[in-house]
Design a protein around this motif. Structure first.
Motif, PDB file in Angstrom:
ATOM      1  N   GLU A 145       0.808  -1.215   0.000  1.00 38.66           N
ATOM      2  CA  GLU A 145       0.000   0.000   0.000  1.00 38.66           C
ATOM      3  C   GLU A 145       0.845   1.271   0.000  1.00 38.66           C
ATOM      4  O   GLU A 145       0.367   2.337  -0.400  1.00 38.66           O
ATOM      5  N   MET A 146       2.095   1.160   0.435  1.00 39.59           N
ATOM      6  CA  MET A 146       2.956   2.342   0.504  1.00 39.59           C
ATOM      7  C   MET A 146       4.089   2.278  -0.512  1.00 39.59           C
ATOM      8  O   MET A 146       5.136   2.913  -0.331  1.00 39.59           O
ATOM      9  N   ALA A 147       3.887   1.524  -1.570  1.00 37.63           N
ATOM     10  CA  ALA A 147       4.911   1.400  -2.617  1.00 37.63           C
ATOM     11  C   ALA A 147       5.292   2.777  -3.147  1.00 37.63           C
ATOM     12  O   ALA A 147       4.430   3.610  -3.431  1.00 37.63           O
ATOM     13  N   GLY A 148       6.583   3.012  -3.249  1.00 36.34           N
ATOM     14  CA  GLY A 148       7.072   4.287  -3.756  1.00 36.34           C
ATOM     15  C   GLY A 148       7.360   5.307  -2.667  1.00 36.34           C
ATOM     16  O   GLY A 148       7.991   6.339  -2.927  1.00 36.34           O
ATOM     17  N   ARG A 149       6.904   5.039  -1.444  1.00 41.03           N
ATOM     18  CA  ARG A 149       7.181   5.950  -0.331  1.00 41.03           C
ATOM     19  C   ARG A 149       8.626   5.766   0.131  1.00 41.03           C
ATOM     20  O   ARG A 149       9.228   4.704  -0.063  1.00 41.03           O
ATOM     21  N   PRO A 150       9.207   6.776   0.784  1.00 37.64           N
ATOM     22  CA  PRO A 150      10.564   6.635   1.329  1.00 37.64           C
ATOM     23  C   PRO A 150      10.639   5.478   2.324  1.00 37.64           C
ATOM     24  O   PRO A 150       9.666   5.181   3.027  1.00 37.64           O
ATOM     25  N   ILE A 154       8.025   3.823   5.353  1.00 38.92           N
ATOM     26  CA  ILE A 154       7.585   2.430   5.365  1.00 38.92           C
ATOM     27  C   ILE A 154       8.006   1.761   6.662  1.00 38.92           C
ATOM     28  O   ILE A 154       7.228   1.024   7.282  1.00 38.92           O
ATOM     29  N   MET A 155       9.234   2.018   7.114  1.00 38.99           N
ATOM     30  CA  MET A 155       9.719   1.452   8.365  1.00 38.99           C
ATOM     31  C   MET A 155       8.817   1.856   9.525  1.00 38.99           C
ATOM     32  O   MET A 155       8.400   1.028  10.340  1.00 38.99           O
ATOM     33  N   ARG A 156       8.539   3.140   9.605  1.00 41.97           N
ATOM     34  CA  ARG A 156       7.702   3.626  10.708  1.00 41.97           C
ATOM     35  C   ARG A 156       6.318   2.986  10.653  1.00 41.97           C
ATOM     36  O   ARG A 156       5.767   2.581  11.683  1.00 41.97           O
ATOM     37  N   ALA A 157       5.775   2.866   9.455  1.00 34.65           N
ATOM     38  CA  ALA A 157       4.449   2.269   9.303  1.00 34.65           C
ATOM     39  C   ALA A 157       4.451   0.800   9.711  1.00 34.65           C
ATOM     40  O   ALA A 157       3.514   0.330  10.372  1.00 34.65           O
ATOM     41  N   VAL A 158       5.484   0.063   9.321  1.00 34.80           N
ATOM     42  CA  VAL A 158       5.554  -1.354   9.699  1.00 34.80           C
ATOM     43  C   VAL A 158       5.757  -1.489  11.202  1.00 34.80           C
ATOM     44  O   VAL A 158       5.163  -2.360  11.849  1.00 34.80           O
TER      45      VAL A 158
END
Length: 246
Positions: A145-150, A154-158
């Motif tokens: 869902e966050m493809a292309g994000r820094p 992505i780390m913070r979201a995971v």
């Protein structure tokens, strides 16, 4: 030098903190422990739950493992070793804690290994990838869902979504879910940003982690919480501004 530092620290503890709190330690020794809070935290040396919360011995029952993960409940139980699950059961059924806190944090090495997969410097480790697979499906949702994000986003979201996933897994233990339904147990999902010294808490109504200000804090799960609010997909949708499909 490292071990000597520990021994010097114990010597200081023995003549300082221990003597200053001798009544407390005598009470704990004679009456046993009766903590009201279980914290599931990360093994990371930078994020000590006791220091972060400035608690005393006996205040919190603490479980620490890589990435502060709660595995799915094994129902019915098998003959394998389930260290984290056993500790949760001891705290909930044995000590009858009133709160359970899942405490994730920023810059988590276990989550980084999960996100990087075969590209991780830890990819050849024997046990790490098997353990972090507890949140593998959650990671896949975030990455897709966050493809292309820094990578940092992505780390913070995971990191945060893994906390939500562990919260969902907690509810898979029948004796824990029963106590939640009876109003005897409340669950909390926290994430600590050590670079800014800020604590964030998950709010199921908005499916977001919001900064904690002051001492008032809404719980993540009570007897009235909708379990759909614990789905990582809903959390990721909130991050990305998409509408979850329920």
């Amino acid at each position: 030098m490292a071990l000597e530092r520990l021994l010097r620290g114990f010597a200081d503890f023995r003549v300082g903190y221990y003597r200053e709190h001798l009544d407390l330690f005598e009470k704990l020794a004679t009456e046993g422990q009766s903590p009201k809070i279980l914290i599931v935290g990360c093994s990371d040396a930078r994020v000590d739950p006791g220091i972060l919360t400035q608690t005393q011995p006996g205040d919190i029952f603490t479980i620490r493992n890589v990435a502060a993960m709660v595995p799915p409940a094994q129902i019915p139980p098998d003959e394998r070793q389930h260290g984290t699950s056993a500790a949760i059961e001891f705290a909930v059924r044995g000590l009858e804690v009133e709160h359970v806190v899942i405490l994730g944090h920023a810059l988590c090495g276990g989550i980084a290994a999960l996100v990087d997969g075969q590209d991780s410097v830890f990819a050849s480790f024997d046990y790490l990838s098997t353990w972090t697979s507890v949140a593998r499906e959650t990671r896949d949702v975030v990455v897709r869902e966050m493809a292309g994000r820094p990578r940092a986003e992505i780390m913070r979201a995971v990191e945060q979504a893994a906390v939500v996933n562990s919260m969902k897994n907690l509810m898979g233990f029948p004796w824990l879910a029963e106590r939640v339904a009876a109003g005897k147990l409340v669950l909390h999902a926290w994430w600590f940003n050590l670079t800014e010294g800020q604590l964030y808490a998950f709010h199921p109504d908005t499916a977001t982690f919001e900064p904690v200000h002051g001492i008032h804090l809404e719980p993540a799960v009570t007897r009235d919480t909708r379990l759909s609010a614990l789905k990582p997909e809903r959390f990721v949708a909130a991050l990305t501004g998409k509408t979850p499909d329920f």
